[in-house]
Design a protein around this motif. Structure first.
Motif, PDB file in Angstrom:
ATOM      1  N   ASP A 154       0.859  -1.185   0.000  1.00 44.31           N
ATOM      2  CA  ASP A 154       0.000   0.000   0.000  1.00 44.31           C
ATOM      3  C   ASP A 154       0.898   1.239   0.000  1.00 44.31           C
ATOM      4  OD1 ASP A 154      -3.016   0.958   0.957  1.00 44.31           O
ATOM      5  OD2 ASP A 154      -1.395   2.272   1.613  1.00 44.31           O
ATOM      6  N   ILE A 155       0.808   2.019  -1.056  1.00 45.72           N
ATOM      7  CA  ILE A 155       1.753   3.131  -1.236  1.00 45.72           C
ATOM      8  C   ILE A 155       1.660   4.160  -0.100  1.00 45.72           C
ATOM      9  CG2 ILE A 155       2.374   5.062  -2.765  1.00 45.72           C
ATOM     10  CD1 ILE A 155       2.423   3.131  -4.958  1.00 45.72           C
ATOM     11  N   ASP A 156       0.445   4.540   0.289  1.00 46.55           N
ATOM     12  CA  ASP A 156       0.318   5.518   1.386  1.00 46.55           C
ATOM     13  C   ASP A 156       0.975   4.988   2.666  1.00 46.55           C
ATOM     14  OD1 ASP A 156      -0.956   7.470  -0.063  1.00 46.55           O
ATOM     15  OD2 ASP A 156      -2.964   6.998   0.665  1.00 46.55           O
ATOM     16  N   GLN A 157       0.753   3.706   2.939  1.00 43.98           N
ATOM     17  CA  GLN A 157       1.332   3.126   4.166  1.00 43.98           C
ATOM     18  C   GLN A 157       2.848   3.097   4.106  1.00 43.98           C
ATOM     19  OE1 GLN A 157      -0.594  -0.685   4.838  1.00 43.98           O
ATOM     20  NE2 GLN A 157      -2.573   0.286   5.199  1.00 43.98           N
ATOM     21  N   ILE A 158       3.387   2.790   2.924  1.00 45.02           N
ATOM     22  CA  ILE A 158       4.851   2.749   2.775  1.00 45.02           C
ATOM     23  C   ILE A 158       5.429   4.155   2.990  1.00 45.02           C
ATOM     24  CG2 ILE A 158       6.748   2.361   1.134  1.00 45.02           C
ATOM     25  CD1 ILE A 158       5.022   0.120  -0.096  1.00 45.02           C
ATOM     26  N   PHE A 203       4.548  15.522  -1.473  1.00 46.82           N
ATOM     27  CA  PHE A 203       3.903  14.221  -1.332  1.00 46.82           C
ATOM     28  C   PHE A 203       3.811  13.513  -2.691  1.00 46.82           C
ATOM     29  CE2 PHE A 203      -0.011  11.647  -1.545  1.00 46.82           C
ATOM     30  CZ  PHE A 203       0.313  10.681  -0.604  1.00 46.82           C
ATOM     31  N   ARG A 204       3.494  14.260  -3.745  1.00 49.03           N
ATOM     32  CA  ARG A 204       3.384  13.651  -5.085  1.00 49.03           C
ATOM     33  C   ARG A 204       4.725  13.102  -5.547  1.00 49.03           C
ATOM     34  NH1 ARG A 204      -1.722  12.573  -4.737  1.00 49.03           N
ATOM     35  NH2 ARG A 204      -3.027  14.405  -4.480  1.00 49.03           N
ATOM     36  N   SER A 205       5.813  13.774  -5.178  1.00 47.55           N
ATOM     37  CA  SER A 205       7.127  13.265  -5.581  1.00 47.55           C
ATOM     38  C   SER A 205       7.442  11.966  -4.826  1.00 47.55           C
ATOM     39  CB  SER A 205       8.216  14.323  -5.383  1.00 47.55           C
ATOM     40  OG  SER A 205       8.424  14.541  -4.009  1.00 47.55           O
ATOM     41  N   LEU A 206       6.979  11.874  -3.582  1.00 45.78           N
ATOM     42  CA  LEU A 206       7.176  10.634  -2.816  1.00 45.78           C
ATOM     43  C   LEU A 206       6.390   9.483  -3.444  1.00 45.78           C
ATOM     44  CD1 LEU A 206       6.822  11.906   0.889  1.00 45.78           C
ATOM     45  CD2 LEU A 206       8.938  11.441  -0.351  1.00 45.78           C
ATOM     46  N   GLU A 207       5.172   9.805  -3.903  1.00 50.13           N
ATOM     47  CA  GLU A 207       4.347   8.768  -4.542  1.00 50.13           C
ATOM     48  C   GLU A 207       5.034   8.230  -5.801  1.00 50.13           C
ATOM     49  OE1 GLU A 207      -0.370   9.358  -3.983  1.00 50.13           O
ATOM     50  OE2 GLU A 207       0.537  10.947  -5.146  1.00 50.13           O
ATOM     51  N   GLN A 208       5.557   9.153  -6.616  1.00 44.68           N
ATOM     52  CA  GLN A 208       6.186   8.707  -7.870  1.00 44.68           C
ATOM     53  C   GLN A 208       7.401   7.825  -7.576  1.00 44.68           C
ATOM     54  OE1 GLN A 208       5.550   9.642 -11.709  1.00 44.68           O
ATOM     55  NE2 GLN A 208       6.376   7.617 -11.258  1.00 44.68           N
ATOM     56  N   CYS A 256       7.951   6.088  -4.903  1.00 36.56           N
ATOM     57  CA  CYS A 256       7.518   4.838  -4.279  1.00 36.56           C
ATOM     58  C   CYS A 256       7.018   3.841  -5.333  1.00 36.56           C
ATOM     59  CB  CYS A 256       6.432   5.140  -3.243  1.00 36.56           C
ATOM     60  SG  CYS A 256       6.007   3.741  -2.230  1.00 36.56           S
ATOM     61  N   ILE A 257       6.204   4.303  -6.275  1.00 33.80           N
ATOM     62  CA  ILE A 257       5.697   3.364  -7.287  1.00 33.80           C
ATOM     63  C   ILE A 257       6.810   2.936  -8.231  1.00 33.80           C
ATOM     64  CG2 ILE A 257       4.731   5.105  -8.908  1.00 33.80           C
ATOM     65  CD1 ILE A 257       2.425   2.491  -8.683  1.00 33.80           C
ATOM     66  N   ASN A 258       7.746   3.822  -8.508  1.00 34.45           N
ATOM     67  CA  ASN A 258       8.896   3.433  -9.347  1.00 34.45           C
ATOM     68  C   ASN A 258       9.695   2.321  -8.658  1.00 34.45           C
ATOM     69  OD1 ASN A 258       8.204   5.390 -11.163  1.00 34.45           O
ATOM     70  ND2 ASN A 258       9.868   6.787 -10.664  1.00 34.45           N
ATOM     71  N   ASP A 259       9.954   2.513  -7.370  1.00 35.57           N
ATOM     72  CA  ASP A 259      10.734   1.514  -6.629  1.00 35.57           C
ATOM     73  C   ASP A 259       9.995   0.181  -6.557  1.00 35.57           C
ATOM     74  OD1 ASP A 259      12.681   3.388  -6.246  1.00 35.57           O
ATOM     75  OD2 ASP A 259      12.161   3.826  -4.147  1.00 35.57           O
ATOM     76  N   LEU A 260       8.691   0.268  -6.237  1.00 37.67           N
ATOM     77  CA  LEU A 260       7.917  -0.968  -6.070  1.00 37.67           C
ATOM     78  C   LEU A 260       7.846  -1.778  -7.359  1.00 37.67           C
ATOM     79  CD1 LEU A 260       4.683  -0.117  -4.034  1.00 37.67           C
ATOM     80  CD2 LEU A 260       6.552  -1.600  -3.343  1.00 37.67           C
ATOM     81  N   THR A 261       7.660  -1.074  -8.480  1.00 36.94           N
ATOM     82  CA  THR A 261       7.450  -1.794  -9.750  1.00 36.94           C
ATOM     83  C   THR A 261       8.757  -2.309 -10.362  1.00 36.94           C
ATOM     84  OG1 THR A 261       7.230   0.365 -10.850  1.00 36.94           O
ATOM     85  CG2 THR A 261       5.188  -0.809 -10.349  1.00 36.94           C
ATOM     86  N   LYS A 262       9.855  -2.169  -9.612  1.00 34.56           N
ATOM     87  CA  LYS A 262      11.074  -2.877 -10.033  1.00 34.56           C
ATOM     88  C   LYS A 262      10.930  -4.363  -9.699  1.00 34.56           C
ATOM     89  CE  LYS A 262      14.060   1.086  -9.616  1.00 34.56           C
ATOM     90  NZ  LYS A 262      14.614   1.968  -8.587  1.00 34.56           N
ATOM     91  N   GLY A 266      -2.770   5.721  -3.688  1.00 36.85           N
ATOM     92  CA  GLY A 266      -3.629   6.802  -3.222  1.00 36.85           C
ATOM     93  C   GLY A 266      -4.420   7.329  -4.416  1.00 36.85           C
ATOM     94  N   GLY A 267      -5.566   7.936  -4.143  1.00 36.67           N
ATOM     95  CA  GLY A 267      -6.451   8.376  -5.223  1.00 36.67           C
ATOM     96  C   GLY A 267      -5.830   9.340  -6.223  1.00 36.67           C
ATOM     97  N   GLY A 268      -4.797  10.083  -5.786  1.00 33.80           N
ATOM     98  CA  GLY A 268      -4.197  11.055  -6.696  1.00 33.80           C
ATOM     99  C   GLY A 268      -3.014  10.502  -7.475  1.00 33.80           C
ATOM    100  N   LEU A 269      -2.545   9.326  -7.096  1.00 30.57           N
ATOM    101  CA  LEU A 269      -1.313   8.829  -7.735  1.00 30.57           C
ATOM    102  C   LEU A 269      -1.406   8.739  -9.255  1.00 30.57           C
ATOM    103  CD1 LEU A 269       1.345   6.407  -6.598  1.00 30.57           C
ATOM    104  CD2 LEU A 269       0.277   6.018  -8.833  1.00 30.57           C
ATOM    105  N   PRO A 270      -2.470   8.144  -9.807  1.00 35.78           N
ATOM    106  CA  PRO A 270      -2.505   8.043 -11.279  1.00 35.78           C
ATOM    107  C   PRO A 270      -2.710   9.380 -11.978  1.00 35.78           C
ATOM    108  CG  PRO A 270      -4.476   7.066 -10.311  1.00 35.78           C
ATOM    109  CD  PRO A 270      -3.601   7.468  -9.168  1.00 35.78           C
ATOM    110  N   ILE A 271      -3.097  10.385 -11.206  1.00 34.85           N
ATOM    111  CA  ILE A 271      -3.288  11.714 -11.793  1.00 34.85           C
ATOM    112  C   ILE A 271      -1.928  12.390 -11.960  1.00 34.85           C
ATOM    113  CG2 ILE A 271      -4.497  13.957 -11.524  1.00 34.85           C
ATOM    114  CD1 ILE A 271      -6.419  11.461 -11.512  1.00 34.85           C
ATOM    115  N   TYR A 272      -1.045  12.168 -10.990  1.00 27.63           N
ATOM    116  CA  TYR A 272       0.232  12.894 -10.973  1.00 27.63           C
ATOM    117  C   TYR A 272       1.446  12.035 -11.328  1.00 27.63           C
ATOM    118  CZ  TYR A 272      -2.544  16.408  -8.636  1.00 27.63           C
ATOM    119  OH  TYR A 272      -3.502  17.336  -8.356  1.00 27.63           O
ATOM    120  N   SER A 273       1.324  10.723 -11.247  1.00 27.84           N
ATOM    121  CA  SER A 273       2.499   9.862 -11.468  1.00 27.84           C
ATOM    122  C   SER A 273       2.278   8.951 -12.653  1.00 27.84           C
ATOM    123  CB  SER A 273       2.743   8.970 -10.245  1.00 27.84           C
ATOM    124  OG  SER A 273       3.094   9.729  -9.134  1.00 27.84           O
TER     125      SER A 273
END
Ligand code: S3P
Length: 168
Positions: free
Chosen positions: A33-37, A58-63, A65-71, A80-87
């Motif tokens: 869960d990205i917010d929890q991480i 916060f948006r930079s942290l989300e990007q 986090c998802i970059n790291d996870l999807t390795k 989080g609800g805004g992640l696909p909007i900004y990342s």
């Protein structure tokens, strides 16, 4: 088509974390869960991060986090609800839209749950944000689940799809 990960997207309070946890258990995959991480890494809540460092940070942290996870692969990732909007989300991800109506979310979220979410401050602006975002969620997703119903009602549709298509 085989994907690396399954990424759950949708508006605040639509149930991404709840369905993600149950789905991961059912198909025996790791749940992230990205917010929890982010909260764990930063040692503060999302609301505190918004307040002290601002939304852009916060948006930079989300990007990141998802970059790291999807390795890694084989995970169910709740965003989080805004992640696909900004990342951007790694290409080999199956993006699943957990779709609900705004009024359903409004009925489900307690005052405490709303307070945790800085962009759910007041109903009219949250509703406007919902209307702005649904088009993006729809366009980005490969598969939608009707989360207006209970998780038990729709989960098997998603599980069947993942297993039939050998998604992960
Ligand atoms: C946000 C959604 C929240 C959290 C933050 C911002 C948004 O996550 O990332 O408050 O912009 O929609 P949930 O979707 O889990 O509430």
């Amino acid at each position: 088509m085989v994907y690396d990960n399954i990424v759950l997207i949708g508006f605040m309070g639509c149930g991404k974390t709840s369905v993600g946890k149950i789905l991961a258990r059912q198909i025996n995959k790791n749940f992230k869960d990205i917010d929890q991480i982010i909260e764990k890494e930063q040692g503060s809540s999302v609301a505190e991060i918004f307040l002290s460092k601002g939304e852009e940070y916060f948006r930079s942290l989300e990007q990141k986090c998802i970059n790291d996870l999807t390795k890694n692969t084989g995970q169910i990732i709740s965003t989080g609800g805004g992640l696909p909007i900004y990342s951007s989300i790694a290409e080999k991800s199956l993006i699943v839209y957990v779709e609900t109506e705004f009024d359903v979310i409004l009925n489900r979220l307690s005052a405490k749950e709303r307070n945790k979410r800085p962009l759910f401050n007041d109903e009219p602006s949250a509703r406007a944000l919902f209307n702005e975002r649904i088009g993006v969620y729809k366009d980005l997703s490969h598969f939608s689940i009707d989360a207006t119903q209970s998780i038990q009602t729709y989960l098997h549709v998603l599980v069947d799809y993942i297993l039939d298509q050998r998604i992960l």
